[in-house]
Design a protein around this motif. Structure first.
Motif, short mmCIF file in Angstrom:
data_model
loop_
_atom_site.label_atom_id
_atom_site.label_comp_id
_atom_site.label_asym_id
_atom_site.label_seq_id
_atom_site.Cartn_x
_atom_site.Cartn_y
_atom_site.Cartn_z
N THR A 170 38.96 -20.70 -17.93
CA THR A 170 38.50 -21.81 -17.32
C THR A 170 39.58 -22.41 -16.11
OG1 THR A 170 37.31 -22.56 -19.11
CG2 THR A 170 37.62 -24.27 -17.74
N GLU A 222 31.91 -25.17 -17.94
CA GLU A 222 31.81 -25.23 -19.59
C GLU A 222 31.23 -26.32 -19.90
OE1 GLU A 222 35.81 -24.72 -20.51
OE2 GLU A 222 35.38 -23.52 -22.36
N ASP A 259 30.73 -20.53 -16.39
CA ASP A 259 31.79 -20.57 -17.48
C ASP A 259 31.23 -20.59 -18.80
OD1 ASP A 259 34.13 -20.91 -18.75
OD2 ASP A 259 34.82 -22.66 -17.77
N GLU A 260 31.09 -19.68 -19.63
CA GLU A 260 30.75 -19.37 -20.82
C GLU A 260 29.20 -20.15 -20.95
OE1 GLU A 260 33.07 -19.44 -24.03
OE2 GLU A 260 34.99 -19.52 -23.21
#
Ligand code: ADP
Ligand code: MG
Length: 239
Positions: free
Chosen positions: A44, A88, A164-165
């Motif tokens: 991140t 995220e 992000d994820e």
């Protein structure tokens, strides 16, 4: 390879915590590159360095996007540069409706008819969003919010999309759907840097991969090769 993003010697430290310890990473135009690694690896932080959204920290190294250094770029300039990130935890505007969220993604555009067409296109991809178009985004499930966040980011017509994820905390069916969309977006010609803990699915979708561990890139290469690498299998694929 026509490079769109080039990171050289990136170091980020939060006070005494060295989160990123001098990494090199490159993304070619049209590629789907994945950055995998465990919790706390520095993924991140790397993405936030690219978008210029890091909290107070010390930062060294070079981040070049389309040949231009990004060190001083403000986040509002990102959209104009055709760079978009789905952070995220998604970051949808929970107190706005789904339709308003999508319009926010297009705020730098003024082609009203094309914007309406894009919204229709996303409603076709994600019928759940269409059914709930006038509902507040905060009422959506986690998976639906992830879909909305991706659709919103794509409304800005980015050349490079940072994810992000996207699969974090989603049900297996939703994870499949999200990866289907990621592959599809890539097929449409959008370059993607995908940060994930789900190493298997992301390496299966990607052209190339990087493995990050404790702030360093410990392995990189062709995604198919990495899927069959015994070290990757043991540490990240649970095989
Ligand atoms: N705002 C912050 N302040 C202090 N330490 C942070 C901050 N954000 C992240 N870290 C630390 O930096 C390291 C890398 O974190 P992060 O980039 O979030 O990793 P990942 O996304 O791979 O889980 C971790 O040790 C984390 O605790
Ligand atoms: Mg993270």
């Amino acid at each position: 390879m026509d490079t769109i993003l080039k990171i050289q010697g990136l170091k980020v430290a939060y006070g005494g915590i060295k989160a990123v310890k001098g990494i090199d990473l490159e993304v070619g135009k049209g590629e789907l590159v994945t950055l995998i690694g465990a919790n706390g690896a520095g993924k991140t932080t790397t993405l936030k360095a690219i978008t210029g959204t890091l909290p107070p920290c010390s930062l060294e190294g070079i981040i070049a996007y389309k040949g231009e250094s990004l060190k001083t770029t403000k986040s509002f300039e990102m959209v104009q540069r055709k760079l978009a990130m789905v952070p995220e935890g998604r970051g949808v505007f929970t107190r706005m409706t789904i339709e308003e969220n999508l319009l926010m993604g297009a705020y730098t555009r003024n082609d009203k008819a094309a914007i309406a067409q894009d919204i229709e296109k996303w409603f076709t991809v994600f019928p759940r969003l269409k059914e709930r178009a006038s509902q507040l985004a905060g009422t959506l499930s986690g998976g639906e919010q992830q879909m909305l966040a991706m659709a919103r980011a794509l409304m800005s017509h980015p050349e490079l999309l940072l994810l992000d994820e996207p699969s974090m905390g989603l049900s297996p069916i939703m994870v499949e759907k999200i990866f289907e969309v990621i592959r599809d977006v890539h097929k449409q010609g959008i370059t993607i840097l995908l940060v994930e803990q789900n190493a298997k699915l992301s390496l299966q979708a990607a052209d190339r991969g990087y493995v990050m561990d404790s702030g360093a890139i410990i392995m990189s290469g062709n995604a198919d090769d990495m899927l069959h690498d015994p070290r990757v299998k043991a540490a990240y694929l649970g095989e």
